[in-house]
Design a protein around this motif. Structure first.
Motif, PDB file in Angstrom:
ATOM      1  N   VAL A   1       0.945  -1.348   0.060  1.00 19.71           N
ATOM      2  CA  VAL A   1       0.017  -0.037  -0.096  1.00 19.71           C
ATOM      3  C   VAL A   1       0.958   1.238  -0.052  1.00 19.71           C
ATOM      4  O   VAL A   1       2.195   1.249   0.270  1.00 19.71           O
ATOM      5  CB  VAL A   1      -1.102   0.027   1.167  1.00 19.71           C
ATOM      6  CG1 VAL A   1      -1.968  -1.177   1.243  1.00 19.71           C
ATOM      7  CG2 VAL A   1      -0.233  -0.130   2.506  1.00 19.71           C
ATOM      8  N   ARG A   2       0.417   2.542  -0.326  1.00 21.22           N
ATOM      9  CA  ARG A   2       1.138   3.584  -0.646  1.00 21.22           C
ATOM     10  C   ARG A   2       1.639   3.812   0.667  1.00 21.22           C
ATOM     11  O   ARG A   2       2.782   4.618   0.646  1.00 21.22           O
ATOM     12  CB  ARG A   2      -0.154   4.483  -1.301  1.00 21.22           C
ATOM     13  CG  ARG A   2       0.726   5.983  -1.484  1.00 21.22           C
ATOM     14  CD  ARG A   2      -0.051   6.984  -1.959  1.00 21.22           C
ATOM     15  NE  ARG A   2      -1.069   6.278  -3.135  1.00 21.22           N
ATOM     16  CZ  ARG A   2      -2.421   6.076  -3.009  1.00 21.22           C
ATOM     17  NH1 ARG A   2      -3.137   6.470  -1.779  1.00 21.22           N
ATOM     18  NH2 ARG A   2      -3.130   5.441  -3.980  1.00 21.22           N
ATOM     19  N   GLU A   3       1.047   3.836   1.867  1.00 22.49           N
ATOM     20  CA  GLU A   3       1.407   4.240   3.087  1.00 22.49           C
ATOM     21  C   GLU A   3       2.672   3.632   3.707  1.00 22.49           C
ATOM     22  O   GLU A   3       3.473   3.916   4.583  1.00 22.49           O
ATOM     23  CB  GLU A   3       0.475   4.264   4.205  1.00 22.49           C
ATOM     24  CG  GLU A   3      -0.486   5.417   3.606  1.00 22.49           C
ATOM     25  CD  GLU A   3      -1.811   4.776   2.488  1.00 22.49           C
ATOM     26  OE1 GLU A   3      -2.568   5.515   2.511  1.00 22.49           O
ATOM     27  OE2 GLU A   3      -1.505   3.567   2.291  1.00 22.49           O
ATOM     28  N   GLN A   4       2.789   2.008   2.987  1.00 17.47           N
ATOM     29  CA  GLN A   4       4.006   1.297   3.505  1.00 17.47           C
ATOM     30  C   GLN A   4       3.765   1.002   4.986  1.00 17.47           C
ATOM     31  O   GLN A   4       4.845   0.874   5.799  1.00 17.47           O
ATOM     32  CB  GLN A   4       5.178   1.800   3.507  1.00 17.47           C
ATOM     33  CG  GLN A   4       5.576   2.199   1.972  1.00 17.47           C
ATOM     34  CD  GLN A   4       5.907   0.508   1.210  1.00 17.47           C
ATOM     35  OE1 GLN A   4       6.737  -0.019   1.390  1.00 17.47           O
ATOM     36  NE2 GLN A   4       4.904   0.154   0.487  1.00 17.47           N
ATOM     37  N   ARG A   5       2.591   0.856   5.487  1.00 23.81           N
ATOM     38  CA  ARG A   5       2.300   0.569   7.248  1.00 23.81           C
ATOM     39  C   ARG A   5       1.157  -0.171   7.330  1.00 23.81           C
ATOM     40  O   ARG A   5       0.050   0.064   6.323  1.00 23.81           O
ATOM     41  CB  ARG A   5       2.439   1.792   7.809  1.00 23.81           C
ATOM     42  CG  ARG A   5       1.376   2.615   7.556  1.00 23.81           C
ATOM     43  CD  ARG A   5       1.271   3.965   8.765  1.00 23.81           C
ATOM     44  NE  ARG A   5       0.536   4.983   8.446  1.00 23.81           N
ATOM     45  CZ  ARG A   5      -0.794   4.979   8.955  1.00 23.81           C
ATOM     46  NH1 ARG A   5      -1.376   3.706   9.541  1.00 23.81           N
ATOM     47  NH2 ARG A   5      -1.735   6.032   8.566  1.00 23.81           N
ATOM     48  N   GLY A   6       0.652  -0.681   8.275  1.00 19.52           N
ATOM     49  CA  GLY A   6      -0.671  -1.060   8.649  1.00 19.52           C
ATOM     50  C   GLY A   6      -1.462   0.026   9.333  1.00 19.52           C
ATOM     51  O   GLY A   6      -0.822   1.146   9.772  1.00 19.52           O
ATOM     52  N   PRO A   7      -2.814  -0.236   9.416  1.00 20.04           N
ATOM     53  CA  PRO A   7      -3.700   0.693  10.074  1.00 20.04           C
ATOM     54  C   PRO A   7      -3.318   0.555  11.721  1.00 20.04           C
ATOM     55  O   PRO A   7      -3.100  -0.452  12.136  1.00 20.04           O
ATOM     56  CB  PRO A   7      -4.977   0.205   9.792  1.00 20.04           C
ATOM     57  CG  PRO A   7      -4.899  -1.037   9.566  1.00 20.04           C
ATOM     58  CD  PRO A   7      -3.492  -1.395   8.893  1.00 20.04           C
ATOM     59  N   ASN A   8      -3.650   1.616  12.280  1.00 21.46           N
ATOM     60  CA  ASN A   8      -3.493   1.602  13.775  1.00 21.46           C
ATOM     61  C   ASN A   8      -4.743   1.149  14.316  1.00 21.46           C
ATOM     62  O   ASN A   8      -5.869   1.369  13.856  1.00 21.46           O
ATOM     63  CB  ASN A   8      -2.743   2.991  14.356  1.00 21.46           C
ATOM     64  CG  ASN A   8      -3.458   4.076  14.049  1.00 21.46           C
ATOM     65  OD1 ASN A   8      -4.584   4.310  14.284  1.00 21.46           O
ATOM     66  ND2 ASN A   8      -2.824   5.148  13.724  1.00 21.46           N
TER      67      ASN A   8
END
Length: 550
Positions: A126-133
């Motif tokens: 994903v664009r953000e390069q992280r998972g959701p918090n």
């Protein structure tokens, strides 16, 4: 056109290319099945002479017949529940906003308090390069405990309701084998690594399976039907928990298990620490077998994917640097493996990096010294290993169950684990393993990757990432080696080579009719191979519906 099969009759298949997949890789044109077993294989006149007069005759029209595919490392008990979860697959989603919108749509009409799981998510895609918090998940799932599983099954992202339901708070310690991600104030962010996901994963699974056992059995059956359509006539669930074993027994007793299922038993949770002092665990491993439901084997995890990747030994200027966090010490793995083998338990030990492979090899050498050649000893994965480890694995009689399909999906990740300037390391060195005498099986690791044997065999031959880049192409295998790695080799790795994995007389008639010959078609055509018919114990359990041109 539909083939009519009368269950009690002989089945005679003629005008085919029959790959027996025996020691000499025999090839014939006809095969005869009676009472669920291979009765004859050879030319048409030989097989017809042995067939009963009322035999069902299938003219294959030049198509190819091979043994049923065996997916020896699969996570059926997780994958089967995807239809009731939120599809958060990346791709097609490319941003966190798209993932969160999918979660919100799914949860909007659900009863308050009902557990929800998401699947297919990979933060690297994903664009953000992280998972959701947790706070982002709270906004889209405000009334339901929610757990978003990463596609590799080694991490999950939970909202506040899910954390509260399993008792994870600012005061919670990291569990054995796991890590709770925290912000700068020590507050859990919602991201749970490895064994930290155990309670949330189990609770979300158990809530549905306990409340709707018949529907849960239906999900297991439906997923196995998907596998049959892909030509998979046997699977090995590579971490069967206490609850999953109970559900499998229920499905088997109801006659709703249409293929062979080997259980590689874990503990109460997915990443539980194994404890062979527990009589109930031993009873579960050894008991409850039937013709289709098998046990007798145990799974052990050595290295983790998080927080710092597989257990690796890198070489720099004559020195060795270790990276990666293991679940167990080498001594603990060795002691656990020997204890299991002494109690008659076959072993499948997960080792992703070369350090973990060394740990597994050391344990298995000790097992051989303690109990001899009896137990099946499997190394799972070897995503980044040393070519020099291959002859040592062969000498110890270790079966490698590898996942070449993940080269297509995760090749660059494995390259990162290997690092720069590490010429002694290879990504999935299956060519080197085969050349050294290691018996290599291929498996999907589904849902961590796709489950199509055609795709996975193609990946092993082509060694191509989804970007088009080649990944260690010198480790490619031949189509024949790929076929053996999906048939007779996993039969050995599953302890069933005497009953399936080849089309030899006397074995179970688990076989496929394919639309092309995987040994003579082009590499690109191999990927497109279709299963026209699937037989389990001589009974037609899948037939592809084809569109006939007028």
């Amino acid at each position: 056109m539909t083939f009519t099969r009368t269950p009690a009759n002989d089945l005679l298949i003629i005008n085919a290319t029959v790959h027996v997949v025996d020691s000499s890789n025999s090839r014939h044109d006809s095969i005869l099945v009676r009472d669920g077993r291979i009765t004859a294989v050879g030319n048409e006149s030989t097989c017809r002479a042995q067939a009963h007069r009322d035999a069902d005759v299938l003219d294959a029209g030049g198509r190819t017949v091979v043994p049923g595919f065996i997916d020896a490392h699969n996570h059926l008990s997780i994958a089967a529940f995807e239809p009731i979860a939120v599809d958060c697959s990346t791709p097609p989603f490319t941003s966190l906003d798209e993932v969160l919108e999918a979660v919100e749509r799914h949860c909007r009409e659900l009863p308050e308090g009902q557990w929800v799981r998401g699947f297919g998510f990979n933060p690297a895609r994903v664009r953000e390069q992280r998972g959701p918090n947790r706070h982002e998940l709270d906004e889209v799932a405000p009334r339901n405990p929610f757990l978003l599983m990463e596609s590799n099954c080694h991490a999950g992202h939970a909202n506040s309701a899910a954390l509260a339901a399993v008792g994870i708070s600012v005061c919670s310690p990291d569990p054995w084998g796991g890590l709770i991600d925290r912000d700068g104030h020590g507050v859990p962010t919602g991201t749970l690594y490895e064994a930290a996901i155990n309670s949330a994963l189990s609770l979300s699974w158990d809530e549905f399976a306990d409340a709707h056992p018949d529907q849960a059995v239906g999900l297991i059956e439906a997923k196995t039907r998907d596998y049959l359509a892909a030509g998979i006539t046997a699977v090995g669930d590579a971490c069967v928990t206490t609850s999953a074993a109970r559900l499998y027994r229920r499905a088997d007793a109801a006659g709703r298990l249409p293929l062979t299922l080997q259980q590689l038993h874990g503990g109460d949770h997915f990443f539980s620490q194994q404890d062979l002092r527990r009589a109930d665990i031993l009873e579960r491993i050894h008991g409850g077998e039937s013709h289709l439901l098998r046990g007798g084997a145990m799974k052990i995890f050595v290295d983790r994917a998080y927080p710092d990747g597989a257990a690796m030994h890198h070489r720099h200027d004559g020195c060795t640097k270790h990276t990666g966090t293991p679940f167990y010490s080498p001594r603990e793995v060795r002691d656990l493996a020997v204890e299991a083998a002494v109690q008659g338990i076959d072993l499948a030990i997960h080792g992703m990096g070369n350090c973990a492979v060394d740990t597994v090899l050391d344990a298995y050498r000790q097992v051989r010294r303690a109990v001899g050649d009896g137990p099946v000893l499997r190394l799972e994965h070897a995503f980044v290993a040393e070519r020099a480890q291959a002859p040592m694995l062969a000498a110890a009689g270790v079966d490698l169950v590898a996942n070449p399909g993940l080269v297509y999906e995760d090749g660059p990740l494995f390259g990162e684990w290997r690092g720069e300037g590490q010429g002694h390391l290879s990504v999935l060195p299956v060519r080197s393993m085969i050349d050294a005498g290691v018996r290599v099986s291929f498996a999907s690791d589904h849902p961590c990757g796709g489950y199509s044997p055609a795709e996975i065999m193609w990946s092993a031959v082509a060694r191509q990432h989804s970007s088009g880049a080649l990944v260690d192409p010198e480790e490619a295998v031949t189509p024949l080696e790929a076929l053996r790695a999906y048939t007779i080799n996993p039969a050995h790795a599953s302890g069933r080579a005497s009953e399936e994995g080849s089309l030899e007389v006397g074995k179970r008639a688990n076989l496929l009719v394919l639309d092309r010959d995987p040994l003579s078609c082009s590499v690109d055509d191999l990927r497109q191979m279709q299963v026209d018919q699937t037989y389990v114990d001589g009974q037609l359990v899948h037939e592809r519906q084809t569109v006939l041109s007028v």
